[in-house]
Write a protein that holds these residues in place. Structure first.
Motif, PDB file in Angstrom:
ATOM      1  N   MET A  76      34.648  24.932  35.519  1.00  0.00           N
ATOM      2  CA  MET A  76      34.201  26.320  35.643  1.00  0.00           C
ATOM      3  C   MET A  76      35.364  27.274  35.413  1.00  0.00           C
ATOM      4  SD  MET A  76      30.993  26.182  36.129  1.00  0.00           S
ATOM      5  CE  MET A  76      30.622  27.866  36.624  1.00  0.00           C
ATOM      6  N   ALA A  77      35.005  28.527  35.126  1.00  0.00           N
ATOM      7  CA  ALA A  77      36.010  29.508  34.752  1.00  0.00           C
ATOM      8  C   ALA A  77      36.861  29.945  35.942  1.00  0.00           C
ATOM      9  CB  ALA A  77      35.345  30.724  34.122  1.00  0.00           C
ATOM     10  N   THR A  78      38.098  30.318  35.631  1.00  0.00           N
ATOM     11  CA  THR A  78      39.041  30.805  36.636  1.00  0.00           C
ATOM     12  C   THR A  78      39.402  32.257  36.346  1.00  0.00           C
ATOM     13  OG1 THR A  78      40.013  28.624  37.026  1.00  0.00           O
ATOM     14  CG2 THR A  78      41.354  30.530  37.610  1.00  0.00           C
ATOM     15  N   LEU A  79      39.294  33.098  37.358  1.00  0.00           N
ATOM     16  CA  LEU A  79      39.646  34.507  37.255  1.00  0.00           C
ATOM     17  C   LEU A  79      40.915  34.755  38.061  1.00  0.00           C
ATOM     18  CD1 LEU A  79      38.895  37.498  36.470  1.00  0.00           C
ATOM     19  CD2 LEU A  79      37.719  37.622  38.686  1.00  0.00           C
ATOM     20  N   LEU A  80      41.916  35.337  37.428  1.00  0.00           N
ATOM     21  CA  LEU A  80      43.120  35.794  38.130  1.00  0.00           C
ATOM     22  C   LEU A  80      42.939  37.269  38.443  1.00  0.00           C
ATOM     23  CD1 LEU A  80      46.021  35.553  39.167  1.00  0.00           C
ATOM     24  CD2 LEU A  80      46.813  35.958  36.828  1.00  0.00           C
ATOM     25  N   HIS A  81      42.845  37.596  39.726  1.00  0.00           N
ATOM     26  CA  HIS A  81      42.578  38.965  40.174  1.00  0.00           C
ATOM     27  C   HIS A  81      43.809  39.493  40.905  1.00  0.00           C
ATOM     28  CE1 HIS A  81      40.006  41.783  42.953  1.00  0.00           C
ATOM     29  NE2 HIS A  81      40.870  42.447  42.219  1.00  0.00           N
ATOM     30  N   ILE A  82      44.337  40.602  40.411  1.00  0.00           N
ATOM     31  CA  ILE A  82      45.543  41.203  40.985  1.00  0.00           C
ATOM     32  C   ILE A  82      45.257  42.641  41.394  1.00  0.00           C
ATOM     33  CG2 ILE A  82      47.920  41.924  40.513  1.00  0.00           C
ATOM     34  CD1 ILE A  82      48.047  39.594  38.520  1.00  0.00           C
ATOM     35  N   ASP A  83      45.498  42.961  42.653  1.00  0.00           N
ATOM     36  CA  ASP A  83      45.404  44.335  43.149  1.00  0.00           C
ATOM     37  C   ASP A  83      46.810  44.845  43.440  1.00  0.00           C
ATOM     38  OD1 ASP A  83      42.730  45.206  43.166  1.00  0.00           O
ATOM     39  OD2 ASP A  83      42.281  44.027  44.966  1.00  0.00           O
ATOM     40  N   SER A  84      47.028  46.146  43.206  1.00  0.00           N
ATOM     41  CA  SER A  84      48.355  46.697  43.487  1.00  0.00           C
ATOM     42  C   SER A  84      48.315  48.034  44.226  1.00  0.00           C
ATOM     43  CB  SER A  84      49.151  46.856  42.188  1.00  0.00           C
ATOM     44  OG  SER A  84      48.505  47.742  41.297  1.00  0.00           O
ATOM     45  N   GLU A 105      49.770  30.554  37.186  1.00  0.00           N
ATOM     46  CA  GLU A 105      48.521  31.213  37.562  1.00  0.00           C
ATOM     47  C   GLU A 105      47.956  31.976  36.378  1.00  0.00           C
ATOM     48  OE1 GLU A 105      49.508  31.897  42.333  1.00  0.00           O
ATOM     49  OE2 GLU A 105      49.462  33.610  40.948  1.00  0.00           O
ATOM     50  N   LEU A 106      48.817  32.651  35.631  1.00  0.00           N
ATOM     51  CA  LEU A 106      48.381  33.374  34.446  1.00  0.00           C
ATOM     52  C   LEU A 106      47.875  32.415  33.382  1.00  0.00           C
ATOM     53  CD1 LEU A 106      48.143  35.950  32.707  1.00  0.00           C
ATOM     54  CD2 LEU A 106      50.549  35.626  32.084  1.00  0.00           C
ATOM     55  N   GLU A 107      48.601  31.341  33.164  1.00  0.00           N
ATOM     56  CA  GLU A 107      48.231  30.373  32.128  1.00  0.00           C
ATOM     57  C   GLU A 107      46.934  29.637  32.458  1.00  0.00           C
ATOM     58  OE1 GLU A 107      52.706  29.259  30.500  1.00  0.00           O
ATOM     59  OE2 GLU A 107      51.820  28.085  32.119  1.00  0.00           O
ATOM     60  N   GLN A 108      46.652  29.436  33.733  1.00  0.00           N
ATOM     61  CA  GLN A 108      45.443  28.737  34.151  1.00  0.00           C
ATOM     62  C   GLN A 108      44.198  29.611  34.064  1.00  0.00           C
ATOM     63  OE1 GLN A 108      46.386  27.490  38.129  1.00  0.00           O
ATOM     64  NE2 GLN A 108      48.012  26.104  37.460  1.00  0.00           N
ATOM     65  N   ALA A 109      44.384  30.915  34.022  1.00  0.00           N
ATOM     66  CA  ALA A 109      43.257  31.840  34.083  1.00  0.00           C
ATOM     67  C   ALA A 109      42.471  31.878  32.771  1.00  0.00           C
ATOM     68  CB  ALA A 109      43.746  33.240  34.434  1.00  0.00           C
ATOM     69  N   ASP A 110      41.144  31.920  32.909  1.00  0.00           N
ATOM     70  CA  ASP A 110      40.277  32.141  31.758  1.00  0.00           C
ATOM     71  C   ASP A 110      40.084  33.639  31.529  1.00  0.00           C
ATOM     72  OD1 ASP A 110      39.351  29.335  31.079  1.00  0.00           O
ATOM     73  OD2 ASP A 110      38.843  29.441  33.206  1.00  0.00           O
ATOM     74  N   ALA A 111      40.340  34.426  32.559  1.00  0.00           N
ATOM     75  CA  ALA A 111      40.255  35.879  32.469  1.00  0.00           C
ATOM     76  C   ALA A 111      41.166  36.476  33.532  1.00  0.00           C
ATOM     77  CB  ALA A 111      38.824  36.368  32.667  1.00  0.00           C
ATOM     78  N   VAL A 112      41.641  37.695  33.272  1.00  0.00           N
ATOM     79  CA  VAL A 112      42.560  38.381  34.178  1.00  0.00           C
ATOM     80  C   VAL A 112      41.986  39.748  34.529  1.00  0.00           C
ATOM     81  CG1 VAL A 112      44.898  39.270  34.497  1.00  0.00           C
ATOM     82  CG2 VAL A 112      44.531  37.188  33.140  1.00  0.00           C
ATOM     83  N   LEU A 113      42.028  40.092  35.795  1.00  0.00           N
ATOM     84  CA  LEU A 113      41.571  41.391  36.294  1.00  0.00           C
ATOM     85  C   LEU A 113      42.717  42.029  37.062  1.00  0.00           C
ATOM     86  CD1 LEU A 113      39.338  43.491  37.049  1.00  0.00           C
ATOM     87  CD2 LEU A 113      38.758  41.980  38.975  1.00  0.00           C
ATOM     88  N   ILE A 114      43.104  43.245  36.673  1.00  0.00           N
ATOM     89  CA  ILE A 114      44.247  43.914  37.295  1.00  0.00           C
ATOM     90  C   ILE A 114      43.865  45.322  37.740  1.00  0.00           C
ATOM     91  CG2 ILE A 114      46.603  44.761  36.966  1.00  0.00           C
ATOM     92  CD1 ILE A 114      46.983  42.618  34.846  1.00  0.00           C
ATOM     93  N   GLY A 115      44.105  45.618  39.005  1.00  0.00           N
ATOM     94  CA  GLY A 115      43.969  46.977  39.503  1.00  0.00           C
ATOM     95  C   GLY A 115      45.301  47.687  39.382  1.00  0.00           C
TER      96      GLY A 115
END
Length: 216
Positions: A1-9, A84-94
């Motif tokens: 299944m897909a992996t999302l890397l979610h970053i809040d700042s 973590e970035l390389e493993q992600a199928d998508a990246v979400l950044i705030g």
């Protein structure tokens, strides 16, 4: 299944932050499409990443067998972020705008994951990974506005995320977020509300579209 890397700042918690709120809407729509998927979450305000050090930087340009103990420890922390970035199928950044630019915590994350010969260079390791940035701001810096020339968030992130890391970049931009709090901006409240509603709609729509794209 897909992996999302979610970053809040954002330094503000929960609904007090537009970037967090909109990113959360994206994440919820994403998880509806990927209930068995994985979310790697980093709150850079709650758990800041150390700013890049000489040991962490220099270790990236030396063979592991040549690392000092300090370099080894510092570089291991960088590698975790890079993986973590390389493993992600998508990246979400705030990425809220603070003083015309991004939060220093987000800059620290970028400085750590940018590694020439791996994530940057001729063949970036995360090349093509879709990334959505929620770039909130208290005013408006859109083309044609008086402060257009003060926009250093989207321009910078385009250069780093797209131009250097090779991510497939998209933006959601909730603007005029200070209008409800600043009496001098009261006449802009309807524009703020429209921008906010559009941002939430975009977040849900983009999450679903991206889920469908990855599933195809």
């Amino acid at each position: 299944m897909a992996t999302l890397l979610h970053i809040d700042s954002s330094v503000f918690p929960g609904e007090a932050s537009s970037s967090r709120s909109v990113a959360d809407a994206f994440r919820k729509a994403w998880q509806e499409q990927h209930p068995q998927g994985t979310v790697i979450y980093r709150d850079l305000a709650a758990s800041p990443i150390p700013h890049i050090t000489a040991d962490a930087w220099s270790a990236g340009y030396a063979a592991p067998c040549e690392h000092t103990p300090e370099q080894s420890a510092a570089f291991a922390a960088r590698v975790q972020l890079i993986e973590e970035l390389e493993q992600a199928d998508a990246v979400l950044i705030g990425a809220p705008m603070y003083n015309y630019s991004i939060p220093s915590t987000l800059k620290a994350w970028l400085d750590n994951v940018l590694l020439l010969g791996r994530t940057a260079g001729q063949t970036p390791s995360a090349h093509g990974t879709p990334a959505v940035v929620v770039a909130s701001r208290g005013g408006s810096y859109a083309p044609g506005t008086p402060r257009e020339g003060f926009e250093f968030v989207q321009n910078y992130l385009e250069a780093v995320l797209q131009g250097t890391l090779g991510l497939d970049l998209d933006f959601i931009v909730p603007e005029l977020t200070m209008a409800p709090r600043n009496p001098a901006m009261s006449e802009l409240v309807p524009l703020y509300e429209a921008s906010r509603e559009r941002a939430f709609q975009d977040a849900s729509a983009k999450a679903r579209q991206l889920a469908e794209r990855l599933a195809a």
